[in-house]
Write a protein that holds these residues in place. Structure first.
Motif, PDB file in Angstrom:
ATOM      1  N   ASN A   1      -4.748   1.274  -4.490  1.00 19.18           N
ATOM      2  CA  ASN A   1      -3.789   2.251  -3.983  1.00 19.18           C
ATOM      3  C   ASN A   1      -2.927   2.839  -5.094  1.00 19.18           C
ATOM      4  OD1 ASN A   1      -3.666   2.528  -0.816  1.00 19.18           O
ATOM      5  ND2 ASN A   1      -4.260   0.413  -1.282  1.00 19.18           N
TER       6      ASN A   1
ATOM      7  N   ILE B   1       0.813  -1.218   0.000  1.00 18.76           N
ATOM      8  CA  ILE B   1       0.000   0.000   0.000  1.00 18.76           C
ATOM      9  C   ILE B   1       0.842   1.262   0.000  1.00 18.76           C
ATOM     10  CG2 ILE B   1      -1.620   1.345   1.418  1.00 18.76           C
ATOM     11  CD1 ILE B   1      -2.841  -1.346   2.300  1.00 18.76           C
ATOM     12  N   THR B   2       1.867   1.315   0.850  1.00 17.09           N
ATOM     13  CA  THR B   2       2.589   2.571   1.059  1.00 17.09           C
ATOM     14  C   THR B   2       3.937   2.648   0.349  1.00 17.09           C
ATOM     15  OG1 THR B   2       3.647   1.783   3.099  1.00 17.09           O
ATOM     16  CG2 THR B   2       1.500   2.868   3.319  1.00 17.09           C
TER      17      THR B   2
ATOM     18  N   ALA C   1     -10.151   3.094  -2.304  1.00 16.88           N
ATOM     19  CA  ALA C   1      -9.012   2.515  -1.595  1.00 16.88           C
ATOM     20  C   ALA C   1      -9.339   2.295  -0.121  1.00 16.88           C
ATOM     21  CB  ALA C   1      -7.785   3.418  -1.737  1.00 16.88           C
TER      22      ALA C   1
ATOM     23  N   TRP D   1      -2.503   6.812  -5.352  1.00 12.71           N
ATOM     24  CA  TRP D   1      -1.227   7.512  -5.481  1.00 12.71           C
ATOM     25  C   TRP D   1      -1.107   8.194  -6.838  1.00 12.71           C
ATOM     26  CZ3 TRP D   1       1.402   8.621  -1.370  1.00 12.71           C
ATOM     27  CH2 TRP D   1       1.345   7.794  -0.254  1.00 12.71           C
TER      28      TRP D   1
ATOM     29  N   ALA E   1      -6.035   9.373   4.841  1.00  8.18           N
ATOM     30  CA  ALA E   1      -5.450   8.042   4.720  1.00  8.18           C
ATOM     31  C   ALA E   1      -4.676   7.669   5.979  1.00  8.18           C
ATOM     32  CB  ALA E   1      -4.536   7.978   3.500  1.00  8.18           C
TER      33      ALA E   1
END
Length: 300
Positions: free
Chosen positions: A188, A99-100, A154, A192, A216
């Motif tokens: 995601n 995800i990140t 998301a 982004w 988020a």
């Protein structure tokens, strides 16, 4: 949306294999999917840079970001697969990487643009004709990629898969497990993409980006808090695995909550701070421009 189509086809190959535990065939499919995606991207770069010049069209740092995203995917889906199968904490680490880290790194590499160059010219022209003749499809894609829609999508996917009943079903069913990870990555990537487009084509204003990132961070931290402070294990399958290995299932869940709470919050808040500073600079620049237009003699 060629990015999502191609990524879905290629990533789907390793996602379909995920959940097979330590099966060598599954690991081979994962590796093959990542190699194919990497080679297609490299081919697109070669074609583009041969025509435009090295580093033109797509900056060098963007290609580094993309390949870093591939490495993160490999770590998450190959390096951590066995650990994630046995430990709830490591499964949260896996989700966090998708995800990140993986999603934004891949998006920064502008794969939509680069992968298009990997296709023959006749295919690109045929797709352009198809796209231009489908206003309804363009409208649908525009709606789907609206910043508010992608944030809601998301967030909904994130929370839905962490509902204990759905989470347990995904752990037990390889197909659902594949769908879980693929949906995390794709939704995601959309999120982004809305945030990280180049400034000239930004779909989301910097102020709205700050709000979106704080949102988020909040929802990720909320899940982390719920896991960290729960008094009983919420996911029986992982609790049983922890007990079978002589580990404390509640401690495993609490550590998983901290993983989801702290690192994800740091990433989102830090990036929100960057956008906030850029927002202030943009506002200051706009104010100076307005003053120059209103009082040209003072500027002179």
């Amino acid at each position: 949306m060629l990015l999502l189509a191609l990524s879905g086809c290629v990533v789907g190959s390793w996602a379909a294999a995920h959940g097979t535990g330590h099966d060598e065939g599954g690991a081979l499919s994962v590796s093959l999917g990542l190699v194919v995606l990497t080679l297609l991207y490299a081919l697109g770069l070669a074609v583009l840079w041969r025509r435009a010049g090295l580093g033109r069209g797509v900056a060098m740092w963007r290609t580094v970001a993309f390949f870093a995203g591939i490495v993160v995917l490999a770590v998450a889906l190959l390096g951590l697969d066995g650990l994630a199968d046995e430990s709830f904490t490591w499964h949260m680490v896996q989700h966090l990487l998708l995800i990140t880290l993986a999603a934004p790194l891949l998006v920064l590499g502008t794969p939509l643009y680069v992968l298009a160059w990997a296709a023959p010219l006749s295919w690109r022209r045929a797709f352009a004709r198809f796209w231009n003749r489908r206003p309804a499809l363009r409208s649908a894609v525009g709606w789907l990629t609206h910043p508010v829609v992608v944030w809601v999508l998301a967030t909904a996917v994130f929370w839905a898969w962490h509902v204990p009943a759905f989470y347990e079903a995904a752990v037990r069913n390889p197909g659902l497990h594949a769908l879980e990870h693929l949906s995390f990555l794709l939704t995601n990537a959309l999120f982004w993409w809305a945030l990280l487009q180049p400034p000239g084509r930004r779909a989301l204003a910097r102020g709205a980006a700050v709000v979106s990132l704080f949102g988020a961070a909040l929802q990720g931290s909320l899940l982390g808090v719920l896991l960290a402070f729960a008094r009983t294990p919420l996911y029986p399958d992982y609790a049983q695995k922890a007990l079978a290995e002589g580990r404390n299932p509640l401690a495993d869940q609490q550590l998983a909550g901290l993983v989801m709470w702290v690192p994800s919050g740091v990433v989102y808040v830090a990036l929100a701070a960057v956008f906030f500073v850029q927002w202030l600079r943009d506002e200051e620049r706009a104010q100076r421009n307005r003053e120059t237009r209103e009082h040209p003699e003072g500027a002179a």
